[in-house]
Design a protein around this motif. Structure first.
Motif, PDB file in Angstrom:
ATOM      1  N   ALA A  86      36.721  -7.505  19.278  1.00  0.00           N
ATOM      2  CA  ALA A  86      36.902  -7.769  20.487  1.00  0.00           C
ATOM      3  C   ALA A  86      36.178  -7.172  21.794  1.00  0.00           C
ATOM      4  CB  ALA A  86      38.378  -8.332  21.250  1.00  0.00           C
ATOM      5  N   ALA A  87      36.377  -6.177  21.592  1.00  0.00           N
ATOM      6  CA  ALA A  87      35.295  -5.085  22.587  1.00  0.00           C
ATOM      7  C   ALA A  87      34.613  -5.530  22.043  1.00  0.00           C
ATOM      8  CB  ALA A  87      35.951  -3.632  22.344  1.00  0.00           C
ATOM      9  N   MET A  88      33.669  -5.495  21.380  1.00  0.00           N
ATOM     10  CA  MET A  88      32.267  -6.096  20.678  1.00  0.00           C
ATOM     11  C   MET A  88      31.212  -6.916  21.359  1.00  0.00           C
ATOM     12  SD  MET A  88      29.792  -4.582  19.163  1.00  0.00           S
ATOM     13  CE  MET A  88      28.052  -5.616  18.599  1.00  0.00           C
ATOM     14  N   VAL A  89      32.395  -8.075  21.337  1.00  0.00           N
ATOM     15  CA  VAL A  89      32.048  -9.436  22.188  1.00  0.00           C
ATOM     16  C   VAL A  89      31.674  -9.189  23.921  1.00  0.00           C
ATOM     17  CG1 VAL A  89      32.345 -11.226  22.154  1.00  0.00           C
ATOM     18  CG2 VAL A  89      32.457 -10.706  19.953  1.00  0.00           C
ATOM     19  N   PRO A 161      41.052  -3.492  28.431  1.00  0.00           N
ATOM     20  CA  PRO A 161      42.005  -3.388  29.651  1.00  0.00           C
ATOM     21  C   PRO A 161      43.279  -3.752  29.337  1.00  0.00           C
ATOM     22  CG  PRO A 161      39.992  -4.335  30.847  1.00  0.00           C
ATOM     23  CD  PRO A 161      39.802  -3.884  29.242  1.00  0.00           C
ATOM     24  N   GLY A 162      44.437  -3.356  29.276  1.00  0.00           N
ATOM     25  CA  GLY A 162      45.627  -3.755  29.367  1.00  0.00           C
ATOM     26  C   GLY A 162      46.325  -3.083  27.711  1.00  0.00           C
ATOM     27  N   ALA A 163      45.530  -3.164  26.553  1.00  0.00           N
ATOM     28  CA  ALA A 163      45.848  -2.986  26.038  1.00  0.00           C
ATOM     29  C   ALA A 163      46.890  -2.861  24.739  1.00  0.00           C
ATOM     30  CB  ALA A 163      44.615  -2.153  24.696  1.00  0.00           C
ATOM     31  N   GLN A 164      48.397  -1.987  26.082  1.00  0.00           N
ATOM     32  CA  GLN A 164      48.850  -1.434  25.906  1.00  0.00           C
ATOM     33  C   GLN A 164      49.712  -2.574  25.524  1.00  0.00           C
ATOM     34  OE1 GLN A 164      50.512   1.400  24.716  1.00  0.00           O
ATOM     35  NE2 GLN A 164      48.215   2.181  25.099  1.00  0.00           N
ATOM     36  N   ASP A 165      49.583  -3.797  26.067  1.00  0.00           N
ATOM     37  CA  ASP A 165      50.425  -4.915  26.290  1.00  0.00           C
ATOM     38  C   ASP A 165      50.623  -5.321  25.072  1.00  0.00           C
ATOM     39  OD1 ASP A 165      50.587  -5.632  28.988  1.00  0.00           O
ATOM     40  OD2 ASP A 165      49.131  -6.801  29.542  1.00  0.00           O
ATOM     41  N   ALA A 166      50.031  -5.341  24.323  1.00  0.00           N
ATOM     42  CA  ALA A 166      50.237  -5.481  22.540  1.00  0.00           C
ATOM     43  C   ALA A 166      51.547  -4.574  22.203  1.00  0.00           C
ATOM     44  CB  ALA A 166      49.180  -4.681  21.650  1.00  0.00           C
TER      45      ALA A 166
END
Length: 285
Positions: A86-89, A161-166
């Motif tokens: 996802a970060a790549m795209v 951004p917001g990866a901790q939402d996982a």
């Protein structure tokens, strides 16, 4: 009814096919219509990280074309099973395609056109657990939570951004995500260097697993892996969050699964759709 396109990623396809099946189950139980663009391939991250930027740009253009052609003139969200893909795209494609177009002798206008296409598609793409947390919130779990040692991959942690939402999403589904003290340490996967530098990679993986053992030993839970996974042998590979989440989502969504076949709408390069079984449609929950 919400509609999404599933970006399985080559890593999930080759190493975690059960994660893709579980992702479809979870989404459909939350009343989300899932489509699978059949001609999707690798996003190009491995080539890019290895320094083959033109080859990565070729894959990036293919990715854009497939997901644009299969959207039927609309802009459904694209859900990725890998935070790094996802970060790549989202983060890399715009500048990659802009610079590659110029390097291939294209005009500034053409280069800018590719960049904007990448930006627009990136706005549609989301990591699976982050999308689920935002669009399909679940009521707080009433049953005791399952404690797990949780690994959040480097790319997802630092670039989304917001990866901790996982981890928050997992909590709503009755899963207590516990990170070790050195949570930001790489697991040793890191793209192609896990192949070119196997000694370093294996050492990092062993160190990462050592920090997880106090958690898994104390709480008796599995390691929940967001990375891909480098940290153990295939027979012991930690589960992707989709696989643990599926066991905590009640039936009653689309199709009311409960042991039935999983299917997803496949789309070809011409935008036509038809139901496609996942893994032959025989995998039990």
């Amino acid at each position: 009814m919400k509609r999404v396109q599933l970006f399985v990623t080559c890593l999930a396809d080759l190493m975690h096919p059960q994660a893709a099946i579980a992702a479809v189950h979870v989404l459909e139980r939350r009343h989300v219509s899932v489509e699978f663009p059949e001609y999707q391939t690798c996003c190009g991250q491995f080539s890019y990280n290895a320094g083959y930027h033109h080859e990565a740009a070729i894959l990036a253009k293919h990715f854009l074309t497939v997901f644009e052609a299969s959207s039927h003139g609309e802009s459904p969200d694209i859900v990725s099973l890998s935070g790094s893909c996802a970060a790549m795209v989202i983060q890399t494609y715009p500048q990659l395609l802009y610079e590659d177009a110029l390097a291939q002798g294209e005009s500034e206008d053409v280069a800018e056109h590719w960049k904007q296409r990448a930006v627009q598609l990136g706005e549609r793409l989301h990591e699976w657990s982050m999308w689920l947390n935002q669009h399909c919130p679940s009521e707080p779990a009433t049953t005791p939570k399952i404690p797990v040692a949780y690994h959040l991959g480097c790319h997802m942690r630092r670039l989304l951004p917001g990866a901790q939402d996982a981890a928050h999403m997992l909590g709503h589904y009755g899963i207590e995500a516990l990170e070790p003290d050195d949570a930001e340490q790489c697991c040793g996967f890191g793209g192609t260097y896990s192949v070119t530098e196997p000694v370093i990679s294996t050492t990092l993986a062993d160190e990462k697993m050592a920090t997880h053992r106090p958690i898994t030993g104390e709480h008796g839970g599995p390691v929940l892996d967001q990375c891909g996974s480098r940290m153990s042998s295939p027979s012991e590979r930690p589960p992707h969050p989709t696989r643990l989440t599926i066991s905590r989502v009640p039936c009653g969504g689309i199709g009311g699964f409960g042991g039935s076949k999983a299917s997803v709408r496949g789309t070809d390069s011409g935008g036509r759709t038809e139901g496609r079984p996942i893994n032959g449609g025989t995998t039990p929950l």
